[in-house]
Each structure stands twice: as C-alpha cells, then as structure tokens.
Design a protein around this motif. Structure first.
Motif, mmCIF file in Angstrom:
data_model
loop_
_atom_site.group_PDB
_atom_site.id
_atom_site.type_symbol
_atom_site.label_atom_id
_atom_site.label_comp_id
_atom_site.label_asym_id
_atom_site.label_seq_id
_atom_site.Cartn_x
_atom_site.Cartn_y
_atom_site.Cartn_z
ATOM 1 N N UNK A 124 0.572 -1.199 0.062
ATOM 2 C CA UNK A 124 0.088 -0.030 -0.090
ATOM 3 C C UNK A 124 0.984 1.272 -0.008
ATOM 4 N N UNK A 125 1.855 1.466 0.812
ATOM 5 C CA UNK A 125 2.809 2.544 1.003
ATOM 6 C C UNK A 125 3.504 2.595 -0.283
ATOM 7 N N UNK A 126 4.073 1.392 -0.858
ATOM 8 C CA UNK A 126 4.706 1.455 -2.046
ATOM 9 C C UNK A 126 3.798 2.222 -3.165
ATOM 10 N N UNK A 127 2.831 1.757 -3.186
ATOM 11 C CA UNK A 127 1.992 2.136 -4.308
ATOM 12 C C UNK A 127 1.623 3.544 -3.998
ATOM 13 N N UNK A 128 1.513 4.199 -2.823
ATOM 14 C CA UNK A 128 1.473 5.629 -2.451
ATOM 15 C C UNK A 128 2.777 6.201 -3.062
ATOM 16 N N UNK A 129 3.811 5.685 -2.499
ATOM 17 C CA UNK A 129 5.089 6.286 -3.063
ATOM 18 C C UNK A 129 5.326 6.261 -4.301
#
Length: 444
Positions: free
Chosen positions: A21-26
């Motif tokens: 999730x955080x990587x996709x946001x990043x």
C-alpha cells in the motif's frame, strides 16, 4: 494471530499488504513528477506542484495519525463510535482550515510576502492547491477505516483499495496530459484528489465486515471506554506530530527559495523526496503493524523488533544502491525526465539522504511502542525538536555555508531526524522494560 505463536513469516505476511500500500502511494510522487516534467514550463510547474503539495501535507497532517489511533483504540462498539465521530469533526475542521487559507488575501500574504515565491509560481500554486481541497478529508476517512482493517487483520483489503487509488490517480493524470489544457501543477493536484477520494470510498466499503465485528463487541468490564475528552488528550500529541513534521516542508521551501541555486533546488526536491519516500514508505507501513502485534500480545516485542532491524537495513541498502551508482542518473533522467543539469544537481543531495529510510524505520518503531502504551506526548515533543534542528541547520547553511539549497536541506533532514530519535530514547526506556517483562511473564 494472538492465539498462535508469532513467527517472522507471520509478521511478513501481515505487513506485506501494508508495505505494498505504501509503495503504491510512494509511486505517486515520482509518477506525477515525471508527467509534469514532460509538460511545458517544467521548472515552474514542478516548483509550484512541490509548494502546493507541501501545503496540502500540512492541511492533512492532523488526520494522518487516525490510522494509528483506530488501530490501537477501536476495540469495541463504544470506542469505534466515539473515534468515528471524532474523525468526522476533525476532517470538517481541516477542510475549513484549507478553505480559509485559499482566500486570496491570506494565500498571497503567505506565498508572496512570507515565502517570497515568484509571481508565476504563486499563481500556479494557488490553482493547484484549490484542486487539493478534497484531499485532506478523504485521507482522514480512509486512514480511520484502514486502521479498522488493520486491527481486525484484514490488511489485504487495505492494499486492494490503494490499487483503485493508483488507477484513479494515473488515469486522471494521463487523460489530463493528453486531452486537457491544464498546466502541470494542476494536473498533479487533480490526479491526487481523484485517486485518494476513490480510495476512501472503497476502503469504507471494504471495512463493512470489520466494522460489524467491532460493533458486536461490548466494552470490557474492567476497562471503561475513552470519553471524547480522553480521545482528545490522547490524539492531540499524535495530531501535532505530523503537523509539526509536515510543516517543515513549506518552511524548507522558504529556505530553498532564498538559498543558492533556488529554482534548481525547488525543482529537484520533489523528485528527491519522492524517491526517498519509496523506501521510507516500507518503514512507515510497519508502525501500525507493530501497534497491532504488540497491542494484542506484549510477548511479541522481540520478534517485532528484530523484524524492524532487518527492514531498516534492507531499505537503506536499496536506496544507497541507487544513490551511489549510475542508477541515480537513470532514475533522475530516464524515469523522472529531468535534464542532465538537474540530474547532476540532485545526485549529491540524494546520497546524503541514503540513510533516511533506516532512520524512518527506527523512529516508527519508537512511536509504535509509545502509542501502544498510550504515552503520546513524547512523540510530538521529539518531532518539535527535529523541526527546530532542521530550521537551525538550514539557517546556518544559508547564512554561512556555500552549499546549494537541495544539499543543505538533505543534510538538515538527516541530522534533525537523528535528534528526534535521541529524544525518544529516554521515555522509551521504561516502556521497553515493560514489554520485555511482559514477554517473561507470558513464557512463565
């Protein structure tokens, strides 16, 4: 998970969807920067988008910790309803705050007179920030419901909603790039708002089962539910933490605007920040994992800590591999679309930031322990120390050193984070002792 022995494999499987999730946001930052860099007036629009994004981060900062709060507190029907109502009022407040800030007399005073931005950048920033108005409340709602999903061990649903966010963001950006006459800063802001609004609505839908599970639970007899006043006292330091931390970015923008190579520094910092965020995101994603695991079973302390150590080493090694090899030019020129001059300008600052992912994992681990123990005031105090350290170092660099703005900001970010970590060690000592004692009791 609390009924079976915790293993590193279980921690990894629990954390992986949140990391995704955080990587996709990043990926949002580098993707949008690459789109803007390929549009007209590259430097002006990248600078304006960076400033608008920094202001948007300040506006959303009070709601960021709602995910940690809902993970830690939403354990029964009453606590869920109290925190949900608290979330509604908080999101309304941040929306009104941003709306007032957008009023021309207020915005012009800050952007032109205080920050000293060029007139072209001011106009582009205002229109972009107006398109970010739905961003903060949407983030507040989706982080509250993401916390519910994490607390009930439904982390895959968190990742599923973020996929929709990425689709909405990228689709909006590409359509505007191809079909509209919007400038680059406006395209980036609109894409962010569309993506996160879609994610918030889908997260609420996916959380329905988790909400039903919580609503069936009555408050424990030995533990009275937190009142709204108690929630406020608990959450205020958490709200101040990202507010102080994210307020650093527009103030750093002020320093960059008055630093050596000001326009170049304003142009490359969003790209540098976007790349470092990719690896810092893995550490940020672990904070709620630690809260959930340790909150339900204090005996999980050692394995959760060891996992954090390995994660921090891995993240810093990966960013260092890019920063100190030809991959840096590949990232800046080929993927981000920067010119050769801007690519060379950005590389030294990125190399300084190579240790930042490990420092992010460490401070997130410290915060998770204190949030689980409901000791939240040191968290915001340490962030305040970090901010003061960054501003002090930037002032010294601007007045006495011959560093360009981007390099000075990178050095200040790293040293400031080290100061915050040092401050958290003292209140953390007693809490770590309690967690270790809990492990011994569990074994006996």
């Amino acid at each position: 998970m609390s009924n079976t022995p915790l293993t590193y494999r279980k921690i990894f499987r629990f954390w992986l969807p949140l990391a995704a999730t955080w990587l996709m946001m990043a990926a949002e930052g580098p993707f949008l920067a690459a789109v803007i860099a390929r549009m007209t007036a590259e430097k002006l629009n990248l600078a304006a988008y960076g400033v608008a994004y920094a202001f948007g981060l300040v506006a959303e900062s009070p709601v960021i910790m709602l995910m940690s709060a809902s993970t830690a507190l939403c354990q029964d029907r009453t606590s869920y309803r109290h925190l949900r109502n608290f979330t509604l009022w908080l999101c309304l407040a941040v929306t009104l705050f941003l709306g007032l800030f957008l009023l021309p007399p207020v915005f012009d005073t800050v952007a032109r007179k205080i920050l000293g931005l060029a007139p072209e950048v001011v106009d582009l920033t205002h229109s972009a920030l107006a398109l970010l108005l739905p961003w903060a409340p949407a983030i507040g709602f989706r982080r509250f419901y993401q916390g519910i999903l994490i607390a009930t061990h439904k982390t895959r649903r968190v990742a599923a909603a973020t996929i929709l966010r990425l689709v909405g963001m990228s689709g909006t950006a590409l359509c505007c790039y191809q079909l509209s006459s919007m400038n680059g800063a406006q395209v980036g802001a609109l894409a962010l708002s569309v993506g996160v609004t879609a994610e918030a609505l889908f997260t609420r839908y996916l959380a329905q089962t988790a909400i039903s599970e919580i609503l069936q639970k009555q408050p424990a007899a030995e533990k009275s539910p937190m009142s709204y006043r108690q929630i406020w006292d608990y959450y205020l330091p958490l709200a101040l933490t990202p507010f102080i931390g994210l307020s650093v970015h527009p103030l750093v923008t002020f320093f960059l605007g008055k630093s050596r190579n000001a326009l170049e520094s304003l142009a490359v910092m969003p790209v540098i920040y976007g790349l470092t965020f990719v690896f810092r995101a893995l550490g940020l994603s672990y904070q709620e994992v630690a809260i959930a695991l340790i909150g339900e079973n204090r005996a999980s302390y050692r394995k959760a800590r060891n996992f954090a150590i390995g994660l921090g080493i891995f993240c810093t090694l990966c960013l260092g591999l890019i920063a100190f090899t030809p991959l840096a030019e590949f990232w800046f020129r080929d993927l981000s679309g920067l010119s050769q001059t801007l690519s060379n300008f950005a590389t030294p600052a990125l190399q300084v930031m190579a240790t930042f992912p490990a420092l992010t994992v460490l401070i997130c681990w410290q915060r998770a322990l204190l949030i689980t123990a409901r000791v939240t005031r040191p968290v915001s105090f340490a962030t305040g120390v970090e901010a003061v350290g960054i501003f002090s170092l930037l002032t010294v660099a601007m007045l006495y050193l011959s560093l360009n703005g981007a390099l000075a900001a990178s050095i200040a970010y790293v040293i400031g984070r080290l100061m915050a970590i040092a401050v958290l060690q003292r209140p953390l000592k007693q809490q770590k002792h309690n967690f270790i004692e809990a492990k011994v009791v569990a074994k006996s």
